[in-house]
Design a protein around this motif. Structure first.
Motif, PDB file in Angstrom:
ATOM      1  N   SER A 142      10.530  73.042  22.075  1.00 49.75           N
ATOM      2  CA  SER A 142      10.912  73.619  23.369  1.00 49.75           C
ATOM      3  C   SER A 142      10.791  75.130  23.342  1.00 49.75           C
ATOM      4  O   SER A 142      10.308  75.753  24.299  1.00 49.75           O
ATOM      5  CB  SER A 142      12.348  73.216  23.726  1.00 49.75           C
ATOM      6  OG  SER A 142      12.434  71.841  24.025  1.00 49.75           O
ATOM      7  N   ARG A 191       3.281  77.859  37.910  1.00 54.18           N
ATOM      8  CA  ARG A 191       3.697  76.636  37.212  1.00 54.18           C
ATOM      9  C   ARG A 191       4.045  76.931  35.752  1.00 54.18           C
ATOM     10  O   ARG A 191       5.019  76.403  35.215  1.00 54.18           O
ATOM     11  CB  ARG A 191       2.589  75.589  37.291  1.00 54.18           C
ATOM     12  CG  ARG A 191       3.005  74.232  36.735  1.00 54.18           C
ATOM     13  CD  ARG A 191       2.038  73.159  37.167  1.00 54.18           C
ATOM     14  NE  ARG A 191       0.684  73.418  36.710  1.00 54.18           N
ATOM     15  CZ  ARG A 191      -0.378  72.707  37.097  1.00 54.18           C
ATOM     16  NH1 ARG A 191      -0.233  71.723  37.966  1.00 54.18           N
ATOM     17  NH2 ARG A 191      -1.575  72.989  36.628  1.00 54.18           N
ATOM     18  N   VAL A 194       7.479  78.645  35.662  1.00 52.04           N
ATOM     19  CA  VAL A 194       8.560  77.666  35.889  1.00 52.04           C
ATOM     20  C   VAL A 194       8.774  76.816  34.635  1.00 52.04           C
ATOM     21  O   VAL A 194       9.908  76.537  34.235  1.00 52.04           O
ATOM     22  CB  VAL A 194       8.237  76.772  37.105  1.00 52.04           C
ATOM     23  CG1 VAL A 194       9.233  75.615  37.204  1.00 52.04           C
ATOM     24  CG2 VAL A 194       8.263  77.596  38.394  1.00 52.04           C
ATOM     25  N   SER A 195       7.683  76.421  34.002  1.00 47.72           N
ATOM     26  CA  SER A 195       7.781  75.624  32.772  1.00 47.72           C
ATOM     27  C   SER A 195       8.465  76.418  31.667  1.00 47.72           C
ATOM     28  O   SER A 195       9.242  75.871  30.879  1.00 47.72           O
ATOM     29  CB  SER A 195       6.388  75.187  32.311  1.00 47.72           C
ATOM     30  OG  SER A 195       5.801  74.292  33.228  1.00 47.72           O
ATOM     31  N   ASP A 198      12.124  76.262  32.316  1.00 48.68           N
ATOM     32  CA  ASP A 198      12.631  74.924  31.976  1.00 48.68           C
ATOM     33  C   ASP A 198      12.715  74.739  30.455  1.00 48.68           C
ATOM     34  O   ASP A 198      13.664  74.123  29.949  1.00 48.68           O
ATOM     35  CB  ASP A 198      11.724  73.844  32.573  1.00 48.68           C
ATOM     36  CG  ASP A 198      11.833  73.759  34.087  1.00 48.68           C
ATOM     37  OD1 ASP A 198      12.833  74.267  34.634  1.00 48.68           O
ATOM     38  OD2 ASP A 198      10.909  73.193  34.711  1.00 48.68           O
ATOM     39  N   ASP A 199      11.726  75.259  29.750  1.00 46.10           N
ATOM     40  CA  ASP A 199      11.703  75.116  28.286  1.00 46.10           C
ATOM     41  C   ASP A 199      12.841  75.888  27.616  1.00 46.10           C
ATOM     42  O   ASP A 199      13.416  75.421  26.628  1.00 46.10           O
ATOM     43  CB  ASP A 199      10.358  75.601  27.725  1.00 46.10           C
ATOM     44  CG  ASP A 199       9.217  74.659  28.066  1.00 46.10           C
ATOM     45  OD1 ASP A 199       9.480  73.454  28.229  1.00 46.10           O
ATOM     46  OD2 ASP A 199       8.074  75.132  28.168  1.00 46.10           O
ATOM     47  N   LYS A 201      15.756  76.491  28.914  1.00 41.88           N
ATOM     48  CA  LYS A 201      16.967  75.699  29.177  1.00 41.88           C
ATOM     49  C   LYS A 201      17.014  74.479  28.254  1.00 41.88           C
ATOM     50  O   LYS A 201      18.082  74.099  27.761  1.00 41.88           O
ATOM     51  CB  LYS A 201      17.002  75.263  30.638  1.00 41.88           C
ATOM     52  CG  LYS A 201      17.203  76.398  31.623  1.00 41.88           C
ATOM     53  CD  LYS A 201      17.119  75.900  33.050  1.00 41.88           C
ATOM     54  CE  LYS A 201      17.228  77.049  34.043  1.00 41.88           C
ATOM     55  NZ  LYS A 201      17.041  76.577  35.450  1.00 41.88           N
ATOM     56  N   SER A 202      15.857  73.887  28.048  1.00 37.82           N
ATOM     57  CA  SER A 202      15.779  72.719  27.173  1.00 37.82           C
ATOM     58  C   SER A 202      16.159  73.088  25.741  1.00 37.82           C
ATOM     59  O   SER A 202      16.865  72.330  25.056  1.00 37.82           O
ATOM     60  CB  SER A 202      14.366  72.134  27.205  1.00 37.82           C
ATOM     61  OG  SER A 202      14.244  71.055  26.316  1.00 37.82           O
ATOM     62  N   LYS A 205      19.920  73.433  25.529  1.00 37.00           N
ATOM     63  CA  LYS A 205      20.551  72.113  25.600  1.00 37.00           C
ATOM     64  C   LYS A 205      20.442  71.378  24.261  1.00 37.00           C
ATOM     65  O   LYS A 205      21.410  70.772  23.784  1.00 37.00           O
ATOM     66  CB  LYS A 205      19.889  71.295  26.713  1.00 37.00           C
ATOM     67  CG  LYS A 205      20.507  69.917  26.920  1.00 37.00           C
ATOM     68  CD  LYS A 205      19.835  69.202  28.075  1.00 37.00           C
ATOM     69  CE  LYS A 205      20.446  67.814  28.278  1.00 37.00           C
ATOM     70  NZ  LYS A 205      19.791  67.097  29.408  1.00 37.00           N
TER      71      LYS A 205
END
Length: 215
Positions: A142, A191, A194-195, A198-199, A201-202, A205
């Motif tokens: 990630s 895109r 945005v990825s 998201d990565d 945040k991943s 997590k």
């Protein structure tokens, strides 16, 4: 008769020695286990089991020592991974945060790429160590993806500033379809950004999940 008595005495004496040796190794193993010295505990129980291979207490304690050792190794591995990647994550966030990728200037984009370059180098070096480590593979991937996507987005933004793109209205209806937009360089730039978000945040997590496993 005297010979038999002597033999029985020797057998009894040897039996007492072996028993005493076994008990000493068991005692030492228990002490080491209580002190969290798992390698030493395993050695002691292993020696005890050589003398009494079927002793249930020795077998159970050996199993416990190995389990505790495995848990300790897992904790150390996770803590080491977090130490080595958390700093990269924080530096990455500082670059990506507060970035308006659609309106970014050439100077800002190049500056951010320059700051990203050493992070890229460091993640490549760490990949030799962590990419195949199953325990942390998902979290590491990630973070790798977050860095790669941010680099791609910034590089594309610079390309668009140097060579602006006119997105074709393929339907000839005066509007560019979402499909055509997402295929365009600008669409790919957005895109990728945005990825990247998201990565990151991943990664957080998955790291939090790893921390929960070693509490």
């Amino acid at each position: 008769m005297k010979v038999l008595i002597v033999l029985l005495f020797i057998v009894a004496l040897l039996s007492g020695c072996f028993s005493s040796s076994f008990e000493n190794h068991m005692r030492e193993g228990k002490n080491q286990l209580l002190a969290n010295n798992y390698d030493e505990a395993i050695k002691s129980f292993d020696t005890a089991l050589i003398e009494e291979p079927n002793n249930k207490d020795a077998i159970a304690l050996m199993k416990r020592a190995k389990e505790e050792k495995a848990n300790e190794d897992k904790k150390e591995k996770i803590e080491e991974f977090i130490r080595e990647t958390d700093a990269l994550y924080k530096r990455l966030v500082l670059i990506g945060d507060n970035t308006d990728i659609q309106n970014i200037s050439y100077q800002e984009a190049t500056s951010k790429l320059d700051r990203l370059a050493p992070i890229n180098k460091e993640i490549e070096d760490l990949s030799l160590k962590w990419s195949d480590e199953q325990l942390v593979t998902d979290a590491f991937q990630s973070l790798q993806s977050a860095i790669s996507n941010l680099e791609s987005s910034l590089s594309t933004s610079i390309d668009l500033i140097d060579d602006p793109e006119e997105i074709v209205d393929t339907d000839n209806n005066g509007e560019v379809s979402r499909f055509e937009f997402m295929r365009s360089r600008k669409g790919l730039m957005i895109r990728a950004f945005v990825s990247h978000a998201d990565d990151t945040k991943s990664y957080v997590k998955k790291v939090n999940k790893l921390k929960e496993e070693i509490k």
